[in-house]
Design an enzyme around this catalytic site. Sequence first.
Site, short mmCIF file in Angstrom:
data_model
loop_
_atom_site.label_atom_id
_atom_site.label_comp_id
_atom_site.label_asym_id
_atom_site.label_seq_id
_atom_site.Cartn_x
_atom_site.Cartn_y
_atom_site.Cartn_z
N SER A 242 40.92 40.78 35.99
CA SER A 242 39.97 40.01 35.18
C SER A 242 40.32 40.15 33.70
O SER A 242 41.41 39.76 33.29
CB SER A 242 38.54 40.45 35.49
OG SER A 242 37.60 39.56 34.94
N ASP A 311 37.00 31.38 42.99
CA ASP A 311 36.54 32.22 41.88
C ASP A 311 35.50 31.45 41.08
O ASP A 311 35.81 30.41 40.48
CB ASP A 311 37.73 32.59 40.99
CG ASP A 311 37.41 33.70 40.01
OD1 ASP A 311 36.30 33.69 39.45
OD2 ASP A 311 38.28 34.57 39.79
N HIS A 344 36.05 36.06 42.75
CA HIS A 344 36.44 36.98 41.68
C HIS A 344 36.25 38.43 42.16
O HIS A 344 35.39 38.71 42.99
CB HIS A 344 35.55 36.71 40.46
CG HIS A 344 36.07 37.29 39.19
ND1 HIS A 344 37.11 36.74 38.48
CD2 HIS A 344 35.68 38.39 38.47
CE1 HIS A 344 37.34 37.45 37.40
NE2 HIS A 344 36.50 38.47 37.37
#
Length: 386
Positions: A242, A311, A344
């Site tokens: 991330s 995501d 995610h």
Amino acid sequence: MVTAAIAAACTLLALAPLRRPFTAGVLSFLLTLALNELPFFGFLYLLVTTLLTFSQNGAGPGSRTAAGLAVLAAAGLAVIARRELRAGPAVARALDDGLGAGRGSAALAAPRGWRRTARIVLAPLSFGRRDVERLANISYGPAGRRNQLDLYRHRARPAGAPVLIHLHGGALFMGRKNRESRTLLYRLAGQGWVCISANYRLGGAGRFPDHLIDVKKVIAWVRDSGPEYGADPAVLVLAGSSAGGQLAALAALTPGDPAYQPGFEDADTSVSAAVCLHGYYGQAGTGDLSSPLACDTAAAPPFFLVHGDHDSLIPVAAARLFAARLRAASASPVVYAELSGAQHGFDRFRSLRYEAVVDGIEAFAAWVRSGRPAAAASPAGYDSAR
């Protein structure tokens, strides 16, 4: 009936996550992350709650309705599980495309054994290995616990070990070094690597470039102090999840930039390769210095990018664009794996999906360690140099 309805709703969000507005995307992420990576626990939950409903209430209308919802949710979980099993072939194809035909397929074709599968199913939050030791909270800078790192190495303590540094996510304002990618850290440490997971100063995008300066300090620390722990920084792979993927990309694309190395301008902060998992790459055309898309990518090292097409926090389109930019400007290989159905933060669990990703990273890291990036300027060149 209520529990079955909740399970069905979460399964639906996992199958088709909300992305707009952003708060809906965050909600989709929070409600479906575990279910998306560990669908067999969803099956178990549905089975237990349905059996309890019938044992307590008989076969009345409420029980039948709950059973119907459970069946629908179970069907959705089967789709999620099928998507998860596609990760291995997707990673293999990405390695083949990026490094040359057959490299990924050969690396991921080896049987992994029933014990590993059983451990994934029964203990998805178990990451440690008996042959790996973790040295915690080593200081690399003056910012207290935000300038601390954990070091993982094989208990045999081999000398001349290649290095992998991992950076945690958290949108640059939260997170910690022992949250994501522990499966990766323990796996490579068990293969003889020295692996490092580092904290860095937080505070959001407004504090940039403090975060990137800290990443450069970690790299400089590895080159200066790493040999004391058996590390050979001649091979140094920088990875992140991330926001950590954002920082890994930025650091890989700005080696030796004095603007990000105040007080240690002469330190070598180059890296051999970069690995970005569900990374944030910014927006094209904004000129934002914290955006990897704004960097010059002509001299980029090899990259391995992994992103989920579900995501809901960072759209997959940004990862596709960054991969395309790298391929257009850089002579180094770019491996881009897009994971079907992945949300995610998929590297927080030891799931079947993430194990396949770690298999791919292990193959990519072995290729980097073999010195192949210096052999030629294109995948075709690598093949011809065999």
